[in-house]
Structures are given as structure tokens and as C-alpha cells.
Design a protein around this motif. Structure first.
Motif, mmCIF file in Angstrom:
data_model
loop_
_atom_site.group_PDB
_atom_site.id
_atom_site.type_symbol
_atom_site.label_atom_id
_atom_site.label_comp_id
_atom_site.label_asym_id
_atom_site.label_seq_id
_atom_site.Cartn_x
_atom_site.Cartn_y
_atom_site.Cartn_z
ATOM 1 N N ALA A 1 0.810 -1.226 0.000
ATOM 2 C CA ALA A 1 0.000 0.000 0.000
ATOM 3 C C ALA A 1 0.837 1.266 0.000
ATOM 4 O O ALA A 1 0.340 2.330 -0.370
ATOM 5 N N ALA A 2 2.092 1.202 0.426
ATOM 6 C CA ALA A 2 2.885 2.423 0.547
ATOM 7 C C ALA A 2 4.362 2.060 0.646
ATOM 8 O O ALA A 2 4.739 0.887 0.763
ATOM 9 N N ARG A 3 5.194 3.079 0.591
ATOM 10 C CA ARG A 3 6.639 2.923 0.706
ATOM 11 C C ARG A 3 7.080 3.453 2.069
ATOM 12 O O ARG A 3 6.746 4.582 2.451
ATOM 13 N N LEU A 4 7.843 2.637 2.799
ATOM 14 C CA LEU A 4 8.338 3.021 4.104
ATOM 15 C C LEU A 4 9.844 3.194 4.034
ATOM 16 O O LEU A 4 10.544 2.360 3.440
ATOM 17 N N GLY B 1 4.882 6.974 2.429
ATOM 18 C CA GLY B 1 4.140 7.662 1.382
ATOM 19 C C GLY B 1 3.954 6.762 0.174
ATOM 20 O O GLY B 1 4.428 5.625 0.139
ATOM 21 N N ILE B 2 3.261 7.285 -0.837
ATOM 22 C CA ILE B 2 3.000 6.529 -2.068
ATOM 23 C C ILE B 2 3.916 7.005 -3.184
ATOM 24 O O ILE B 2 4.760 6.263 -3.683
ATOM 25 N N ASN B 3 3.777 8.262 -3.600
ATOM 26 C CA ASN B 3 4.652 8.827 -4.624
ATOM 27 C C ASN B 3 5.650 9.757 -3.938
ATOM 28 O O ASN B 3 5.447 10.970 -3.867
ATOM 29 N N MET B 4 6.717 9.176 -3.408
ATOM 30 C CA MET B 4 7.719 9.961 -2.709
ATOM 31 C C MET B 4 8.700 10.558 -3.716
ATOM 32 O O MET B 4 8.911 10.020 -4.793
#
Length: 521
Positions: free
Chosen positions: A489-492, A517-520
Motif C-alpha cells: 500500500a505504501a513505501r516506508l 508515502g505513495i509517490n515519494m
């Protein structure tokens, strides 16, 4: 093939009988493998059948969708009736018939109300039917409807905030692929947020990707970086579709009442000046083209997104007026390593973002003074999910300790991702080394007064001087290394950051920084 529900029932039954569930699970896997082999054999048989009869004339007498118990018949007919009508003008070839039905099945899939795969069966009408001909075929599509109700609850931690949420998704409400989405969350920064959105197909049958949406929201967010709380209540209407190039478009209207309230005792004069109510009436257009192999940790491809917003101008009214544009891009490139065959797992990702807020006159008063931007609408950059190495909203204009935002910004980054030793490339972990930076400015110039920028000419002069200032000297820059985890679901990210260039008044962070976030950048 055995479903997960069947598997669970079997395990419970074997436990009751005293049979080892591991043995039963192994039997279930073997049965599933045998069924997969049967399905593969059927697919090969169908391919051979199509290949050997592809040019034979074929008339589709009926198309039936089985097990669509909660889907309106009229909705399904709008998808498949044109196919049946088209083959009355001239018979399809067998290959054309299969292709047209497959296109219809793909439309069914894109409405997100059926599980994949949708199986296709071909049969001939009953011989007792006096109106049938040797070229007639009946088509049967066997579907399995997705669960109509889905409730999710959980917690989110990241971006200097912790929250709990609940989400209710109601699919296929009226049997025509309508979707109701309800969200509620409570958190440390977003104190409360409630949203409801109803999405419906606009052109059922002809275009599965054309959707309409209406919704409303109510939220309260504590903006500690600027010593205030923002309360929002509003509604929107949107239309979404895909262009010929595969890019996604979204056009909508938003009406939002905003309130800057709950000021801290240390709030700056700028924040106090924007305190109170405002009403934004705006139209927006969002364009997205995503060609990355993975949206969380891409190794190749590119991503582009543009957002345009026009508020308060002409018939839109409201009490704020501006034109706001923002663009985001990202590119990823795999890096081959000498002596390593195939994918090395090393990739270079670059990103760039820029935005501009241009003040306008409210309504039809085109030649009078433009309204100054408010803290609600200005850009904020900096933070663990944005320009790393800086605190949340740490870049740009500050009034004392408050980050008051800016009207013009540019930010970029370069990230080198490489695999962790002794951890497989298929694992969602990577090391990264990065350098990023940005600049955020407020429109300024000799024509700016306390009550706002007076005319269009003054706005243009102010914008010109601000753009010149954007290129004056180095932007704020930070570098670092860290660990990346690609959650579905997201980038950590957990990074050690080191600011290299810091402009006066901005707020950097040296040391460990956690972001999600998603689009970091």
C-alpha cells in the motif's frame, strides 16, 4: 478449483474428526494443482479449436452471464447486446466472435464487481429450435461476484502522525457497478476526517473506464508547523476516464468551506491574518500517465502527473481566486553490474516537482486587484516523505517558527537503490543512497502591498522577479542513506539524513528520519 472458504471448512471438519489438517491441506493443494492442469488443458483445447475454425462463419445467437445474481440484466445487456446486433449485419468469423466476446468480458472485469478469471463456454443451440442454423452458437460467461460489502479497520503511522481508520466499501449497490465508499479516521494530527463518495458508470456498456463521482468531506487537521487548526467541510463532483494513450484524466468541481482556527498563543502575524473563514469554489483537472513497473519501488519506466486548478475566477465566485498548477515526474532506470547475469537489483530513480500559484481577481472584476494567496492554498514542501533531511514543511518562507508556505517551488531528487546482501531480489527491501533539494518562495516585488497585489501587471512583475530569485544561488540540499520497505500500500523509509545546504529561516533535520508515502520524491 477449491476456494479458500472450502479449504477452511475442510480443515475444520478434519480437526473435528481428528485428522491431521496438514495432511488434508496437502491433499487440497494436490487437488488444486490437478484442477489447474485441467483448466490449462481446456484453454489449450479452446485455442486449438479457434485456430482450426478461425475463418468459419459464426452467428452469436445469445450471450448469457451466469451467477451474476446481484447485477441488473439491463446493465449486462448494454455491454453484450451491441455484439449480438453487430453479427446480424454479417456473420462473424469464429475468431472475430471470440475476440468481441472477450472484449465484453474484459469490460465486465474493469467494473470491479467480478473475480478473475471470467470463464467462457461455447455451445450450439438446441437442435429442437426451428430457428437455429448450423453456424449459430450460444456463449456462456461464468462469473463469481465479489463481496458486496467490505469493512476494514486499522492504524496508520507515518509522516509525524498516528491514526486509526475505518473504511466501508459497498459494491454494486443498485446492480449497475455503483460503488459507495465511506471513510472515517481519527489521529494525532488529522484529528478527525470523514468522507463519503458514490461512484457510478457514466456510459455503461460502451466505456467501462468513464466514471462519475459525487462526494463530501468533513475534517479537522492540526497544522503544528503553522500554529493553527484547519477545519474543512465541502463537496465535489468528478468525472474520470482514460485517454487514447492510456493516460488517466479527472475533471471536477469542488466547493469547500475552510476555517483557520485554534491558533496557538505563539501564532505569527501571518497566520493570525489568515485566521477565520474562507470559501473556495474551483474546477480542477488531473492528468496521470504511469509507465513504471512498480509504483512503490520502480526499477524502470516513468511517471508523470499534472494538476491544474482554477478558483474564484469568473462565474466560480467564492472569496479566493487563483490559478494553481503543479507537475510531478519520476523516472527509473535499471543499472547493470558487470559479471552479474540478468537483473542486478540496482536502479537509479530521479524525481522532479514544481508548482505555481498565480493570484487572480474574484468573479468578473478582471482589471481590479488580485486577491493575495492564503495559507490554506499555498504550497508546503519538506519532510520525510517529500524533501528528505528537512522537517515537515521545513522549506520556504517562515514567519517566526511558523511555516507559512509559498507560491512558487521546485524540488528534485536522485535515489540509488540496491539490494541487501543475502536477501533475495524478490524481497521488498532495498538500501538507498539519495540526494535531494528544493526551493519554495512567496511572490514578492515592489508592487506587493499589505492588502494584496493590485493589478494584473503587478502580478506579472512580481512573478518575474520571484522566478529570477528561484535561480539565485543553490537550493536547500540534503543527502543520506537508508532502508526502504515496499509495502503493497505504501513505501516506508528509515533514513539517516545530513543537510548540506540550508537557507536562512528554514528547518533542517540531521539524523534518523522515518517516512511513509505513495509517490515519494
Amino acid at each position: 478449483m477449491a476456494s479458500s472458504e472450502d479449504s477452511n471448512e475442510t480443515i475444520f471438519e478434519t480437526l473435528r474428526k481428528g485428522v491431521d489438517p496438514k495432511i488434508q491441506e496437502e491433499k487440497l493443494r494436490e487437488a488444486a494443482a490437478r484442477q489447474d492442469a485441467v483448466n490449462a488443458k481446456e484453454r489449450r483445447r479452446l485455442a486449438e479449436l479457434i485456430g482450426s475454425n478461425s475463418t468459419l462463419p459464426c452467428t452469436i445467437s445469445s450471450i448469457r452471464v451466469l451467477n451474476a445474481n446481484h447485477t441488473r440484466r439491463s446493465f449486462i445487456e448494454r455491454i453484450f447486446k451491441p455484439i449480438i446486433s453487430a453479427n446480424k449485419e454479417r456473420p462473424f468469423t469464429f475468431a472475430e466472435a471470440i475476440r468481441e466476446v472477450s472484449i465484453g468480458a474484459d469490460k465486465l472485469h474493469r467494473y470491479d464487481i467480478f473475480h478473475q478469471p471470467i470463464s467462457l463456454t461455447i455451445d450450439q443451440p438446441s437442435r429442437t429450435n426451428p430457428f437455429s442454423t448450423p453456424t449459430d452458437v450460444d456463449i456462456y460467461l461464468t462469473v463469481r461476484e465479489k463481496s458486496r460489502l467490505r469493512l476494514r479497520t486499522g492504524t496508520d503511522i507515518g509522516n509525524a502522525e498516528g491514526s486509526g481508520y475505518a473504511n466501508l466499501l459497498w459494491r454494486n449497490i443498485f446492480g449497475g457497478a455503483e460503488t459507495l465508499n465511506l471513510n472515517a479516521s481519527l489521529g494525532t494530527r488529522t484529528r478527525s476526517s470523514y468522507q463519503a463518495a458514490l461512484e457510478v458508470p457514466i456510459s455503461a456498456g460502451s466505456n467501462a473506464d468513464l466514471r462519475g463521482e459525487i462526494g463530501g468531506l468533513a475534517s479537522s487537521t492540526q497544522n503544528g508547523f503553522a500554529s493553527h487548526e484547519e477545519v474543512l467541510k465541502g463537496a465535489w463532483a468528478k468525472a474520470r476516464w482514460f485517454g487514447e494513450s492510456g493516460a488517466r484524466h479527472e475533471f471536477g468541481y469542488n466547493a469547500t468551506w475552510r476555517q483557520v482556527t485554534g491558533l496557538a498563543s505563539t501564532a505569527s502575524p501571518t497566520v493570525r491574518g489568515d485566521a477565520g473563514d474562507s470559501f473556495k469554489s474551483s474546477i480542477t483537472h488531473t492528468w496521470i500517465k504511469d509507465r513504471r513497473d512498480n509504483s512503490v519501488i520502480p526499477t524502470r519506466g516513468y511517471f508523470t502527473k499534472s494538476i491544474l486548478e482554477l478558483a474564484g475566477w469568473g462565474p466560480l465566485q467564492g472569496d479566493v481566486a487563483f490559478a494553481k498548477s503543479e507537475i510531478q515526474t519520476q523516472g527509473a532506470l535499471p543499472i547493470p553490474i558487470p559479471g552479474v547475469d540478468g537483473d542486478s537489483g540496482v536502479s537509479l530513480t530521479t524525481g522532479f516537482r514544481a508548482g505555481l500559484l498565480y493570484p487572480l481577481s474574484i468573479g468578473f472584476d478582471f482589471d481590479n486587484k488580485a486577491t493575495p494567496s492564503r495559507i490554506n492554498d499555498r504550497f508546503q514542501i519538506g519532510g520525510p516523505a517529500d524533501v528528505r533531511g528537512f522537517r515537515l514543511s521545513g522549506l520556504g518562507p517562515h514567519d517566526g517558527a511558523d511555516a507559512v508556505g509559498g507560491d512558487l517551488y521546485a524540488a528534485g531528487s536522485a535515489n540509488l537503490l540496491f539490494p541487501i546482501p543475502r536477501v533475495g531480489l524478490d524481497r521488498p527491501f532495498r538500501f538507498q543512497a539519495f540526494i535531494n533539494g528544493g526551493r519554495l518562495l512567496a511572490l514578492k516585488g515592489p508592487e506587493t502591498t499589505e492588502k494584496g497585489i493590485k493589478s494584473g501587471e503587478a502580478v506579472r512583475k512580481s512573478l518575474s522577479s520571484t522566478i529570477q530569485e528561484l535561480g539565485n544561488g543553490l537550493p536547500s540540499i540534503a543527502a543520506g542513506i537508508g532502508l526502504v520497505y515496499a509495502h503493497p500500500a505504501a513505501r516506508l523509509e528509515l533514513n539517516f539524513t545530513l543537510p548540506l545546504v540550508l537557507r536562512k529561516g528554514e528547518d533542517a533535520r540531521k539524523g534518523l528520519q522515518f517516512g511513509i508515502g505513495i509517490n515519494m520524491l
